[in-house]
Scaffold this active site. Structure first.
Site, mmCIF file in Angstrom:
data_model
loop_
_atom_site.group_PDB
_atom_site.id
_atom_site.type_symbol
_atom_site.label_atom_id
_atom_site.label_comp_id
_atom_site.label_asym_id
_atom_site.label_seq_id
_atom_site.Cartn_x
_atom_site.Cartn_y
_atom_site.Cartn_z
ATOM 1 N N CYS A 257 0.824 -1.214 0.000
ATOM 2 C CA CYS A 257 0.000 0.000 0.000
ATOM 3 C C CYS A 257 0.861 1.267 0.000
ATOM 4 O O CYS A 257 1.442 1.600 -1.020
ATOM 5 C CB CYS A 257 -0.985 -0.035 1.166
ATOM 6 S SG CYS A 257 -2.401 1.058 0.936
ATOM 7 N N HIS A 343 -3.931 -5.194 -0.206
ATOM 8 C CA HIS A 343 -3.585 -5.777 1.091
ATOM 9 C C HIS A 343 -3.659 -7.306 1.050
ATOM 10 O O HIS A 343 -4.728 -7.885 1.248
ATOM 11 C CB HIS A 343 -4.524 -5.238 2.181
ATOM 12 C CG HIS A 343 -4.180 -3.859 2.612
ATOM 13 N ND1 HIS A 343 -3.330 -3.586 3.657
ATOM 14 C CD2 HIS A 343 -4.547 -2.656 2.104
ATOM 15 C CE1 HIS A 343 -3.189 -2.275 3.797
ATOM 16 N NE2 HIS A 343 -3.929 -1.691 2.868
ATOM 17 N N GLU A 345 -2.692 -9.415 3.185
ATOM 18 C CA GLU A 345 -2.938 -10.020 4.496
ATOM 19 C C GLU A 345 -4.427 -10.127 4.804
ATOM 20 O O GLU A 345 -4.826 -10.834 5.728
ATOM 21 C CB GLU A 345 -2.242 -9.216 5.598
ATOM 22 C CG GLU A 345 -2.961 -7.973 6.072
ATOM 23 C CD GLU A 345 -2.936 -6.802 5.107
ATOM 24 O OE1 GLU A 345 -3.666 -5.821 5.311
ATOM 25 O OE2 GLU A 345 -2.158 -6.877 4.118
#
Length: 370
Positions: A257, A343, A345
């Site tokens: 990001c 993202h 994760e």
């Protein structure tokens, strides 16, 4: 449960548009850049994501608070959004595992919000007019007074916020006996990123935002991670210099990001304020190296300038957004460094992008050559 009375509240946008609703959370006034998230679930993760610092969040899902709040489902210590705008604000919740209601949580953390407004009309307005500042108040009813306060709010364009949300002191995460050590530059890091590193048997030392490469390198890390975070990447020369130093030392580097934007800046590629950022759980991204697609979670109001990426002789594009062709991933030619705008994760796909953490580990071990 905390007592709650739906007092009148006002949402005023910088272009003069006014929405009238009811108070949610603490009675008070708050300001920030207004944005919207299209996720159907995960409101607690959104509220606690440091990348949303300084922003008023509009949730497009009709019901917020309906499954309560849980202390184990946070991405940072405390709520980071500046305020909430929603349609149905649900204090009663159905999930047995929840530890408190959204109202209790918001009052404890002094979060001001507004509910019972037409969020579809509001989101359409923002989509057409672009990102702008806004003010919510459940204590001031005078529009002229609200306009005056709103005029004092700085633009997100040019604003440096990562050093505000970053840890003030280094800390460790994971197993100290792990064979691979990761130095993570905390610009607003999410807890689930650290969990993903730990799942791969990595030992992480998290450093404050303005830590230099020399300070991190003294710990003897095997790889470097540049985290997500809020604010304008071009207003962060300290972090850009740190990324440049990591590249000059030819160390393995992974950015997510804001970390993606900073890797671009470190290679002479500019970033820009987007008309409307990407915020949601359903953005399709194509990995053009592996020729596969991923459903991704995203949260950013800035992006790299596509034309400058394409013209650069220092990086190559690895991922593109299938909605708008924006640049979602790059890797540096001749270096062990890569980044993505989204993202990995998070769990929208649910785990379409987790391979990026494995790629990082393989790169550190010398098993992945670019």
């Amino acid at each position: 449960m905390t007592n709650y009375t739906k007092l009148p509240a006002i949402l005023l946008l910088a272009d003069g548009t006014v929405f009238y609703g009811k108070a949610a959370g603490k009675i008070g006034t708050t300001t920030g850049e207004i944005c919207f998230n299209t996720g159907m679930t995960g409101y607690q993760e959104v509220f606690t994501d440091p990348s949303y610092f300084g922003q008023i969040m509009v949730t497009t899902n009709a019901h917020i608070g309906n499954y309560g709040m849980h202390r184990d489902e946070i991405e940072s210590e405390g709520i980071k959004i500046a305020g909430l705008v929603c349609k149905n604000y649900n204090i009663n919740y159905s999930r047995k595992e929840a530890t408190e209601s959204i109202q209790d949580n918001f009052q404890n953390e002094n979060i001001v919000g507004i509910c019972d407004i037409d969020t579809r009309a509001l989101v359409r307005h923002i989509r057409n007019k672009g990102a702008m500042n806004a003010i919510i108040s459940s204590e001031i009813t005078d529009l002229q007074q609200l306009r005056k306060k709103l005029e004092e709010v700085p633009s997100m364009d040019g604003l440096e916020l990562s050093s505000v949300v970053s840890t003030k002191e280094p800390y460790y995460y994971g197993n100290p006996e792990a064979s691979i050590k990761i130095a993570a530059l905390d610009l607003g890091i999410k807890k689930n990123i650290l969990r993903n590193f730990d799942d791969r048997e990595l030992y992480i030392k998290v450093f404050p935002a303005k830590t230099t490469f020399e300070e991190m390198n003294a710990w003897g890390a095997n790889g470097y991670f540049i985290s997500n975070g809020p604010g304008d990447p071009s207003a962060m020369p300290y972090a850009i210099e740190t990324v440049k130093a990591v590249l000059a030392a030819d160390k393995p580097l992974f950015g997510i990001c804001l970390g993606h934007q900073l890797l671009a800046e470190a290679n002479g590629i500019g970033t820009m304020k987007m008309f409307n950022g990407h915020r949601g759980l359903n953005h399709p991204v194509k990995n053009i190296i592996k020729n596969h697609c991923e459903v991704t979670s995203q949260n950013h109001g800035f992006g790299v300038i596509p034309e400058e990426v394409k013209a650069s002789d220092k990086v190559e594009i690895t991922h593109v957004n299938l909605n708008d062709d924006s640049i979602e991933g790059i890797r540096v030619k001749g270096k062990k460094a890569f980044s993505v705008q989204y993202h990995p994760e998070s769990s929208p796909g649910p785990h379409d992008s987790r391979y990026l953490f494995d790629d990082f580990v393989s790169m550190i071990k010398g098993e992945l050559a670019w």
